[in-house]
Design a protein around this motif. Sequence first.
Motif, mmCIF file in Angstrom:
data_model
loop_
_atom_site.group_PDB
_atom_site.id
_atom_site.type_symbol
_atom_site.label_atom_id
_atom_site.label_comp_id
_atom_site.label_asym_id
_atom_site.label_seq_id
_atom_site.Cartn_x
_atom_site.Cartn_y
_atom_site.Cartn_z
ATOM 1 N N THR A 216 2.796 10.902 -5.223
ATOM 2 C CA THR A 216 2.477 9.637 -5.159
ATOM 3 C C THR A 216 1.171 9.558 -6.120
ATOM 4 O O THR A 216 0.925 8.725 -6.858
ATOM 5 N N GLN A 217 0.328 10.408 -6.041
ATOM 6 C CA GLN A 217 -1.016 10.347 -6.849
ATOM 7 C C GLN A 217 -0.671 10.628 -8.394
ATOM 8 O O GLN A 217 -1.199 9.717 -8.997
ATOM 9 N N ASP B 178 2.255 5.203 -16.081
ATOM 10 C CA ASP B 178 3.558 5.892 -16.298
ATOM 11 C C ASP B 178 3.909 6.143 -14.519
ATOM 12 O O ASP B 178 4.978 6.541 -14.172
ATOM 13 N N LEU B 179 2.765 5.907 -13.665
ATOM 14 C CA LEU B 179 3.009 6.054 -12.177
ATOM 15 C C LEU B 179 4.198 4.927 -11.812
ATOM 16 O O LEU B 179 4.178 3.914 -12.124
ATOM 17 N N PHE B 180 4.828 5.485 -10.818
ATOM 18 C CA PHE B 180 5.839 4.811 -10.391
ATOM 19 C C PHE B 180 5.406 3.397 -9.699
ATOM 20 O O PHE B 180 6.140 2.220 -9.961
ATOM 21 N N THR B 181 3.970 3.259 -9.167
ATOM 22 C CA THR B 181 3.379 2.210 -8.709
ATOM 23 C C THR B 181 3.125 1.144 -9.914
ATOM 24 O O THR B 181 3.166 0.134 -9.573
ATOM 25 N N ILE C 220 -2.840 11.041 -2.643
ATOM 26 C CA ILE C 220 -3.896 12.194 -2.566
ATOM 27 C C ILE C 220 -3.157 13.656 -2.292
ATOM 28 O O ILE C 220 -2.469 13.808 -1.427
ATOM 29 N N SER C 221 -3.491 14.328 -3.393
ATOM 30 C CA SER C 221 -2.632 15.939 -3.185
ATOM 31 C C SER C 221 -3.198 16.525 -2.088
ATOM 32 O O SER C 221 -4.326 16.455 -1.615
ATOM 33 N N GLY C 222 -2.095 17.000 -1.336
ATOM 34 C CA GLY C 222 -2.380 17.796 -0.303
ATOM 35 C C GLY C 222 -2.358 16.892 1.056
ATOM 36 O O GLY C 222 -2.326 17.620 2.217
ATOM 37 N N MET C 223 -2.127 15.635 0.924
ATOM 38 C CA MET C 223 -2.167 15.046 2.287
ATOM 39 C C MET C 223 -0.703 15.276 3.037
ATOM 40 O O MET C 223 0.458 15.514 2.100
ATOM 41 N N LEU D 214 0.609 -1.278 -0.041
ATOM 42 C CA LEU D 214 0.058 -0.203 0.098
ATOM 43 C C LEU D 214 0.741 1.334 -0.019
ATOM 44 O O LEU D 214 1.696 1.432 0.945
ATOM 45 N N PHE D 215 0.735 2.084 -0.924
ATOM 46 C CA PHE D 215 1.380 3.354 -1.273
ATOM 47 C C PHE D 215 0.662 4.628 -0.716
ATOM 48 O O PHE D 215 -0.353 4.626 -1.290
ATOM 49 N N ILE D 216 0.966 5.267 0.293
ATOM 50 C CA ILE D 216 0.394 6.337 0.760
ATOM 51 C C ILE D 216 1.300 7.646 0.656
ATOM 52 O O ILE D 216 2.396 7.622 1.086
ATOM 53 N N GLY D 217 0.664 8.646 0.145
ATOM 54 C CA GLY D 217 1.663 10.042 0.002
ATOM 55 C C GLY D 217 0.489 11.063 -0.413
ATOM 56 O O GLY D 217 -0.809 10.731 -0.403
ATOM 57 N N ASP D 218 1.317 12.324 -0.903
ATOM 58 C CA ASP D 218 0.624 13.263 -1.171
ATOM 59 C C ASP D 218 0.645 13.131 -2.713
ATOM 60 O O ASP D 218 0.327 12.111 -3.617
ATOM 61 N N SER D 219 0.375 14.439 -3.542
ATOM 62 C CA SER D 219 0.200 14.341 -4.869
ATOM 63 C C SER D 219 1.605 13.822 -5.585
ATOM 64 O O SER D 219 1.488 13.521 -6.838
#
Length: 675
Positions: A153-154, A162-165, A182-185, A146-151
């Motif tokens: 990662t989004q 083309d996402l790194f995930t 998600i942006s702004g997290m 599970l990848f969690i992050g801001d924009s």
Amino acid sequence: MDKKNRPLIYKNLFLLVGVLLLINPVIIYIVFGKIWLSLLTTLVAVVLTVGVAERKKLRGMFTIWLNFLIVISIFIHSEAVFTSRFPEYIIEDLYKVNHYYYFNRPYLDKTFQDKEYNVRYKTNAQGFRIGSDDDPDVRVQECDWLFIGDSYTQGAQVEYEDLFTSKLFDSFPNKIIVNAGISGMGIIDEYYYYVNEGKLLKPEKIFLQICNFNDFMKVEKRTAGFSDYLMHHSNFARFMLYDLKYANPAELPLGRWTEPFYPDKKSNIDYNIFYREQSEKKKRDLKNFCLYLQKFSKAAAENGSELILFQIPTKEQVHFKYLNEVLSEFDINIEELDMNFPNRWLSKQCKNQEIAYLDLLPDFTSSQAALFYDFDEHLNILGHQQIANSLRKKIEMSPSARAEITMLSKSNAGDRYPVFDIHDSTVFFQSWRDGNMELFSADSTMQSVQRITWNNRDELHSWPSPDGRTIVFTEGDQALNTTKVILMDINGTNRRSITNGIDTFGAIPSFSPDGNWIAYAAWHLRSGNFTNPYIVLQQIHTNEVSIITSDDYEHWRPIFSPDGKTIYYIAKDKDDQFDIYAYSLQSKKRTNLTKSTYDEWDPSVSPDGSTMVYSARQNGNWDLFLLDLQSGVKRRLTDSKGDEWDPTFSPSGKTIYYAATYGLRNGIFKILTSD
């Protein structure tokens, strides 16, 4: 009419008409699209208005109540006018509001366009991002990573592929990877997302992305207030309040986001993580960051997950060009900065808390490619590829992380049931096209794909004849139990059904090694009910049919041994679960090969006849197993959270092709048979 009661009746009638004009159910329906809500709202408004007006003790409240209705009416009518007459000014609401964080709305299908990119952004029923051709109704119940992050990662600035995930899945195709960026997290939002939703996916590993751009500033618990919910539900409110809550990049210094660099010294002292001088506000932010990192780590451990933190540098850390821009524009002396501080600080915190940590700054600075957009602060395609490369190196340090598995399908189109033409290694398979399943063939790498059928009927379970001239397959809707077995020339001509009779049906056929017989499961419609399927052999030239099992219970998936002397199939016997059976065509003897307490499906035998591969549902999902047909010894071949089905040996016997679903990704894969 009683003259004494006439004024009261007129008064109530006036109130009724007035409330209906103010709280018009038609307008409410236009705004919210729900009949029950429009009728209920109007009814409540009428009842409360009459009740307040008729009670002497509440007459002082009547004026306040009436003004409240007027304000609500103005807002509802403004919403209706704005939405219906000015749709070009509607700002898209992309997120659903939770109390402590935002997340993607489900079923999004938007295009994000900027002068540097044009990207399609599509989400599934859970709000997770998916590819443009993927089915949005497909859900993820559990994941491996599970990848969690801001924009960052989004990755809304690049296509899903083309996402790194997504790039990581290319290297680890048997892992279910979920991108929850998600942006702004910030770390607090990310913590609350995990403890409320993310942990339900039961990830083995949690990759928490931190970026020096703004993750160390304003580290505070954010709760959704009235304006947030109002903007979420109202197009008009979102239009009016958006610019007050979010800055427009055109109004920012340098015409781009420059966080954490600011034009004034006080803001740099308060918020710029690179700025040596620290205010109490910055110290409090770092303290809160450390606190919630500890909370996150504890929550992950309690749920049996490993937390891995990876840190993305800013453009200013990687390229002097961007650093020089902010230094010159904001009149900052380079001596006032420590450009490695956030990386040293975070590395120390992770070490103290025994959290796995990956600093991406060395890999980014050693890259010769431009990893960021020039105007936008985010990563471009090359930047996402670089993150995937860096993460891959760290993950591969664990020998168990990578299996010898390769994804062959090029898209999520439901590719299934691969079967080889043993002479030229052509793979036949089924795939979803134009609203139904069609048949295809391809080379062993599935690079050169050719479509075999074109129509509006489902065609499945293809099997080529040994001479490569014909193909047999299932045709029809499986849900209706009315499928037929079809024989067709490989070029699509001379198509005919071998399951003759209006009430005779069949499915999942296979050829004998000499090409003279076809085995399949057959059943009948009798007195309005279907019989259980049973196994039959049918001679191609004479249509002679031999029944080799009864219809006392279900029999499916017949295949021949390489020498043609044995039929293998699955059957649901007395224990109400499927086992794999062998039926000798010479002795007429039947043998249960698996004798397990769980279902086994999809048997396939190696070219030398010594080994069988099959799919079994031992631990709640389908995995592949190998069975030595002489010793009876079983060996588990896969052990994933996904479902692996439909295995078949390659002509060499060294590789197994199979179909699988790993979370949001599906298709045909291959795996080596040896350890």
